[in-house]
Write a protein that holds these residues in place. Structure first.
Motif, PDB file in Angstrom:
ATOM      1  N   LEU A 427       0.824  -1.193   0.042  1.00 10.08           N
ATOM      2  CA  LEU A 427      -0.010  -0.017  -0.039  1.00 10.08           C
ATOM      3  C   LEU A 427       0.978   1.193  -0.019  1.00 10.08           C
ATOM      4  CD1 LEU A 427      -2.629  -0.826   2.683  1.00 10.08           C
ATOM      5  CD2 LEU A 427      -2.711  -1.430   0.334  1.00 10.08           C
ATOM      6  N   ARG A 428       0.465   2.052  -0.884  1.00 10.67           N
ATOM      7  CA  ARG A 428       1.168   3.455  -0.890  1.00 10.67           C
ATOM      8  C   ARG A 428       0.528   4.496  -0.292  1.00 10.67           C
ATOM      9  NH1 ARG A 428       6.688   3.325  -3.849  1.00 10.67           N
ATOM     10  NH2 ARG A 428       6.243   1.667  -5.416  1.00 10.67           N
ATOM     11  N   LEU A 429       1.307   5.139   0.676  1.00  9.09           N
ATOM     12  CA  LEU A 429       0.187   6.170   1.681  1.00  9.09           C
ATOM     13  C   LEU A 429       0.744   7.586   1.434  1.00  9.09           C
ATOM     14  CD1 LEU A 429       0.590   3.947   4.935  1.00  9.09           C
ATOM     15  CD2 LEU A 429      -1.583   3.942   3.164  1.00  9.09           C
ATOM     16  N   PRO A 430      -0.137   8.534   1.602  1.00  9.07           N
ATOM     17  CA  PRO A 430       0.443   9.865   1.616  1.00  9.07           C
ATOM     18  C   PRO A 430       1.602  10.080   2.754  1.00  9.07           C
ATOM     19  CG  PRO A 430      -2.053   9.678   1.552  1.00  9.07           C
ATOM     20  CD  PRO A 430      -1.478   8.411   1.806  1.00  9.07           C
ATOM     21  N   ALA A 431       2.390  11.054   2.507  1.00  9.63           N
ATOM     22  CA  ALA A 431       3.288  11.166   3.642  1.00  9.63           C
ATOM     23  C   ALA A 431       3.086  11.569   4.717  1.00  9.63           C
ATOM     24  CB  ALA A 431       4.471  12.457   2.708  1.00  9.63           C
ATOM     25  N   ARG A 432       1.824  12.090   4.907  1.00  9.34           N
ATOM     26  CA  ARG A 432       1.468  12.702   6.226  1.00  9.34           C
ATOM     27  C   ARG A 432       1.058  11.428   7.243  1.00  9.34           C
ATOM     28  NH1 ARG A 432      -2.907  13.492   2.829  1.00  9.34           N
ATOM     29  NH2 ARG A 432      -4.847  12.454   3.198  1.00  9.34           N
ATOM     30  N   TYR A 433       1.156  10.449   6.671  1.00  9.05           N
ATOM     31  CA  TYR A 433       0.989   9.068   7.656  1.00  9.05           C
ATOM     32  C   TYR A 433       2.379   8.205   7.586  1.00  9.05           C
ATOM     33  CZ  TYR A 433      -3.878   9.976   6.426  1.00  9.05           C
ATOM     34  OH  TYR A 433      -5.046  10.227   6.408  1.00  9.05           O
ATOM     35  N   PRO A 434       3.308   8.769   8.336  1.00 16.18           N
ATOM     36  CA  PRO A 434       4.657   8.204   8.366  1.00 16.18           C
ATOM     37  C   PRO A 434       4.756   6.675   8.543  1.00 16.18           C
ATOM     38  CG  PRO A 434       4.238   9.590  10.300  1.00 16.18           C
ATOM     39  CD  PRO A 434       3.209   9.783   9.399  1.00 16.18           C
ATOM     40  N   ASP A 435       5.262   6.077   7.735  1.00 13.74           N
ATOM     41  CA  ASP A 435       5.056   4.381   7.791  1.00 13.74           C
ATOM     42  C   ASP A 435       5.631   3.759   8.824  1.00 13.74           C
ATOM     43  OD1 ASP A 435       7.456   4.867   6.607  1.00 13.74           O
ATOM     44  OD2 ASP A 435       7.246   3.529   4.890  1.00 13.74           O
ATOM     45  N   ARG A 436       6.877   4.384   9.285  1.00 12.09           N
ATOM     46  CA  ARG A 436       7.821   3.780  10.287  1.00 12.09           C
ATOM     47  C   ARG A 436       7.117   3.756  11.685  1.00 12.09           C
ATOM     48  NH1 ARG A 436      13.902   4.267   8.672  1.00 12.09           N
ATOM     49  NH2 ARG A 436      13.578   4.305   6.532  1.00 12.09           N
ATOM     50  N   GLU A 437       6.175   5.110  11.794  1.00 13.56           N
ATOM     51  CA  GLU A 437       5.489   5.427  13.111  1.00 13.56           C
ATOM     52  C   GLU A 437       4.323   4.301  13.166  1.00 13.56           C
ATOM     53  OE1 GLU A 437       5.009   9.380  13.998  1.00 13.56           O
ATOM     54  OE2 GLU A 437       6.889   9.949  13.050  1.00 13.56           O
ATOM     55  N   LEU A 438       3.859   4.365  11.900  1.00 11.03           N
ATOM     56  CA  LEU A 438       2.413   3.480  11.957  1.00 11.03           C
ATOM     57  C   LEU A 438       2.729   2.035  12.104  1.00 11.03           C
ATOM     58  CD1 LEU A 438      -0.512   2.956  11.232  1.00 11.03           C
ATOM     59  CD2 LEU A 438      -0.058   3.103   8.687  1.00 11.03           C
ATOM     60  N   VAL A 439       3.787   1.552  11.570  1.00 12.47           N
ATOM     61  CA  VAL A 439       4.295   0.053  11.770  1.00 12.47           C
ATOM     62  C   VAL A 439       4.726  -0.084  13.375  1.00 12.47           C
ATOM     63  CG1 VAL A 439       6.265  -1.514  11.560  1.00 12.47           C
ATOM     64  CG2 VAL A 439       5.179  -0.440   9.527  1.00 12.47           C
ATOM     65  N   ALA A 440       5.190   0.918  13.997  1.00 14.83           N
ATOM     66  CA  ALA A 440       5.760   0.734  15.433  1.00 14.83           C
ATOM     67  C   ALA A 440       4.313   0.665  16.250  1.00 14.83           C
ATOM     68  CB  ALA A 440       6.322   1.872  15.968  1.00 14.83           C
ATOM     69  N   ALA A 441       3.397   1.629  15.920  1.00  9.28           N
ATOM     70  CA  ALA A 441       1.966   1.570  16.742  1.00  9.28           C
ATOM     71  C   ALA A 441       1.462   0.197  16.274  1.00  9.28           C
ATOM     72  CB  ALA A 441       1.219   2.794  16.142  1.00  9.28           C
ATOM     73  N   ALA A 442       1.379  -0.232  15.248  1.00  6.67           N
ATOM     74  CA  ALA A 442       0.541  -1.459  14.851  1.00  6.67           C
ATOM     75  C   ALA A 442       0.941  -2.760  15.474  1.00  6.67           C
ATOM     76  CB  ALA A 442       0.564  -1.726  13.454  1.00  6.67           C
ATOM     77  N   ARG A 443       2.516  -2.617  15.731  1.00 13.97           N
ATOM     78  CA  ARG A 443       2.895  -3.685  16.616  1.00 13.97           C
ATOM     79  C   ARG A 443       2.515  -4.195  17.809  1.00 13.97           C
ATOM     80  NH1 ARG A 443       9.674  -4.278  17.330  1.00 13.97           N
ATOM     81  NH2 ARG A 443       9.764  -6.457  18.187  1.00 13.97           N
ATOM     82  N   ALA A 444       2.216  -2.864  18.759  1.00 16.18           N
ATOM     83  CA  ALA A 444       1.520  -3.332  19.958  1.00 16.18           C
ATOM     84  C   ALA A 444      -0.018  -3.696  19.733  1.00 16.18           C
ATOM     85  CB  ALA A 444       1.467  -1.811  20.643  1.00 16.18           C
ATOM     86  N   HIS A 445      -0.427  -3.743  18.611  1.00 13.85           N
ATOM     87  CA  HIS A 445      -1.890  -4.459  18.532  1.00 13.85           C
ATOM     88  C   HIS A 445      -1.793  -5.808  17.704  1.00 13.85           C
ATOM     89  CE1 HIS A 445      -4.343  -0.997  19.461  1.00 13.85           C
ATOM     90  NE2 HIS A 445      -3.029  -0.297  19.248  1.00 13.85           N
ATOM     91  N   GLY A 446      -0.457  -6.536  17.654  1.00 11.60           N
ATOM     92  CA  GLY A 446      -0.374  -7.832  17.146  1.00 11.60           C
ATOM     93  C   GLY A 446      -0.222  -7.775  15.685  1.00 11.60           C
ATOM     94  N   MET A 447       0.182  -6.568  15.182  1.00 14.25           N
ATOM     95  CA  MET A 447       0.223  -6.553  13.620  1.00 14.25           C
ATOM     96  C   MET A 447       1.608  -6.518  13.305  1.00 14.25           C
ATOM     97  SD  MET A 447      -3.046  -4.374  12.226  1.00 14.25           S
ATOM     98  CE  MET A 447      -3.134  -3.357  13.661  1.00 14.25           C
ATOM     99  N   ALA A 448       2.192  -7.262  12.222  1.00 13.89           N
ATOM    100  CA  ALA A 448       3.682  -7.180  11.823  1.00 13.89           C
ATOM    101  C   ALA A 448       3.748  -6.764  10.714  1.00 13.89           C
ATOM    102  CB  ALA A 448       4.162  -8.466  12.056  1.00 13.89           C
TER     103      ALA A 448
END
Length: 495
Positions: A427-448
């Motif tokens: 998925l390509r996302l707009p730059a306003r959704y920084p992917d590394r921060e999003l991945v770090a947040a998702a990890r706490a919810h069981g997503m890798a």
């Protein structure tokens, strides 16, 4: 006057470490291990200095209330290790050279400079931790474990004790023959079994290619964004790794041809570019082969998951496209079987065999012989083809379900990339959704899920996004996971 007697020399006292009683607790190590450790520590710590004479075995046994045989066994061990020496004068502590302690003692020696290139550029979930949406993980619960156990049993029974010894360094002949037949039918790869080298996974195959084809300081072209493991193998070989951009048709050969300096190896995933899913067009494949010939370079074709094409026939391999192409074909069974199997392979070109045959025998050791024999049986008996058929249908359904769920539940602007192949979507996302921060947040919810930008050596603004694996994530979880992911994306969004 009675003459005075000469003063008697004082009897040597037993060093203090030997006097303390040994532990008799049920959980304590054996008496022999306790005494052995005590004496070793005393010598290394200086409590028993060099030249100290130890008491006789009978005297020490009486003092500690233990068997003389126990003390004798400890002394014999310390004599063998060089802590003690024994002669007619008794058993004494050996003169040992101890490192001089300085302020720098606590600082370890330096590691290789290349280690800095082997560190991930951003925190990513460790592969062994798993998690939903982890790219590259197959549907492990669907693997026919019973059939595999039976194949292992047959392999052990038929091979007998001989298979416990070293095998052919290039791999079991039965497996190499089975791989050659399978590749000829399914991938259009033309090879004799003698040209196949079995490795411990695709990563080991890439490392072998680097060792065989390059010298430190040589140049490697790699896809950008692209597979991080390939860059790791090349950095570990002290190569200069130059990124080449990828677009909707795969590696941009036209841009690569203008690169200076010339490469020694070129790495590509032409059938399903990782992670964007682009397919390298025939025109670009031919141009890449021509560029490799002009630069006198080798192409490493990593065909990591093209067995799972969900519409039409699989895209053919580049290896068989042109006669005598300078292409090494790399594959593995991590996606089609299971990652812990750790069996991969590389198909070497005919022109390369005379130069590297001896080196392969020196570098490889023919590991996991029973697993290799079982895999040959699994392929030749038809179980592998049946398993692939089941998995193609499963992954096709999961891909379709993920696309539907993205449209319904992922209320964030995004662009889906990747053709109908493999085990993941990008998925390509707009730059306003920084992917590394999003991945770090998702990890706490069981997503890798992985951040797309971490696959690029020189991330551009378009390299912001997510790589979502659907192979090992059941369909009923897609909607709740994507709703959570959308909420997290809004939470990390910048103004």
């Amino acid at each position: 006057m009675t003459p005075s007697l000469p003063a008697r020399a004082p009897r040597p006292t037993r060093p203090q470490p030997l006097d303390a009683p040994l532990s008799r607790a049920a959980s304590a190590p054996s008496l022999q291990r306790q005494l052995l450790k005590r004496l070793r520590d005393a010598v290394l710590g200086g409590t028993l200095p060099a030249g100290s004479t130890l008491p006789g075995t009978r005297a020490l046994a009486d003092a500690l209330g233990i068997s003389r045989n126990t003390v004798m066994a400890v002394y014999e061990q310390l004599l063998a290790e060089g802590f003690l020496q024994s002669d007619r004068r008794g058993t004494r502590v050996t003169e040992l050279t101890r490192p001089v302690r300085t302020r720098q003692t606590s600082t370890p020696p330096p590691v290789a400079r290349r280690v800095a290139n082997l560190r991930p550029r951003a925190a990513t979930p460790p592969a062994h931790e798993g998690g939903h949406f982890r790219p590259g993980v197959p549907a492990l619960a669907q693997f026919p474990a019973g059939a595999w156990r039976r194949a292992l049993d047959r392999a052990a029974r038929r091979a007998g004790p001989a298979a416990l010894g070293y095998g052919d360094p290039a791999g079991e002949p039965a497996l190499r023959a089975a791989i050659a037949r399978h590749l000829a039918v399914t991938r259009g790869v033309h090879c004799e079994p003698a040209r196949i080298v079995v490795t411990e996974g695709a990563q080991d195959a890439l490392a072998l290619c680097v060792r065989l084809l390059t010298d430190p300081g040589d140049v490697a072209w790699v896809e950008d964004p692209g597979y991080r493991g390939a860059k790791t193998a090349m950095h570990a070989g002290d190569l200069e790794v130059l990124p080449v951009r990828v677009d909707a048709q795969g590696l941009c050969v036209e841009a690569a041809q203008a690169r200076v300096p010339s490469p020694r190896i070129i790495y590509t995933t032409p059938s399903n570019q990782y992670p964007t899913g682009a397919v390298l067009s025939v025109a670009r494949r031919l141009a890449l082969v021509e560029a490799a010939r002009r630069h006198r370079a080798w192409i490493i074709e990593d065909d990591y998951d093209s067995e799972f094409r969900h519409t039409g026939e699989p895209v053919g391999a580049m290896q068989g496209l042109v006669a005598d192409a300078p292409v090494l074909y790399v594959g593995s069974f991590s996606k089609t079987m299971f990652p812990a199997l750790r069996i991969g392979f590389v198909v070497l070109p005919d022109a390369l065999m005379p130069a590297v045959a001896d080196a392969v025998r020196e570098l490889q050791r023919g590991a996991q012989r029973h697993a290799q024999l079982a895999l040959a049986d699994f392929i030749d008996g038809g179980e592998y083809a049946r398993h692939l058929g089941r998995m193609r249908r499963l992954y096709r359904d999961r891909r379709r379900a993920l696309l539907d769920a993205l449209e319904r539940c992922f209320a964030i602007e995004h662009q889906v990339e990747g053709g109908p192949c493999g085990l993941h979507l990008t998925l390509r996302l707009p730059a306003r959704y920084p992917d590394r921060e999003l991945v770090a947040a998702a990890r706490a919810h069981g997503m890798a899920a992985l951040a797309l930008s971490t696959f690029a050596m020189r991330p551009a603004s378009v390299d912001n996004g997510l790589v979502l694996g659907y192979g090992n994530t059941p369909e009923h979880l897609y909607e709740p996971l994507l709703r959570t992911l959308a909420k997290l994306a809004r939470g990390v969004a910048t103004r």
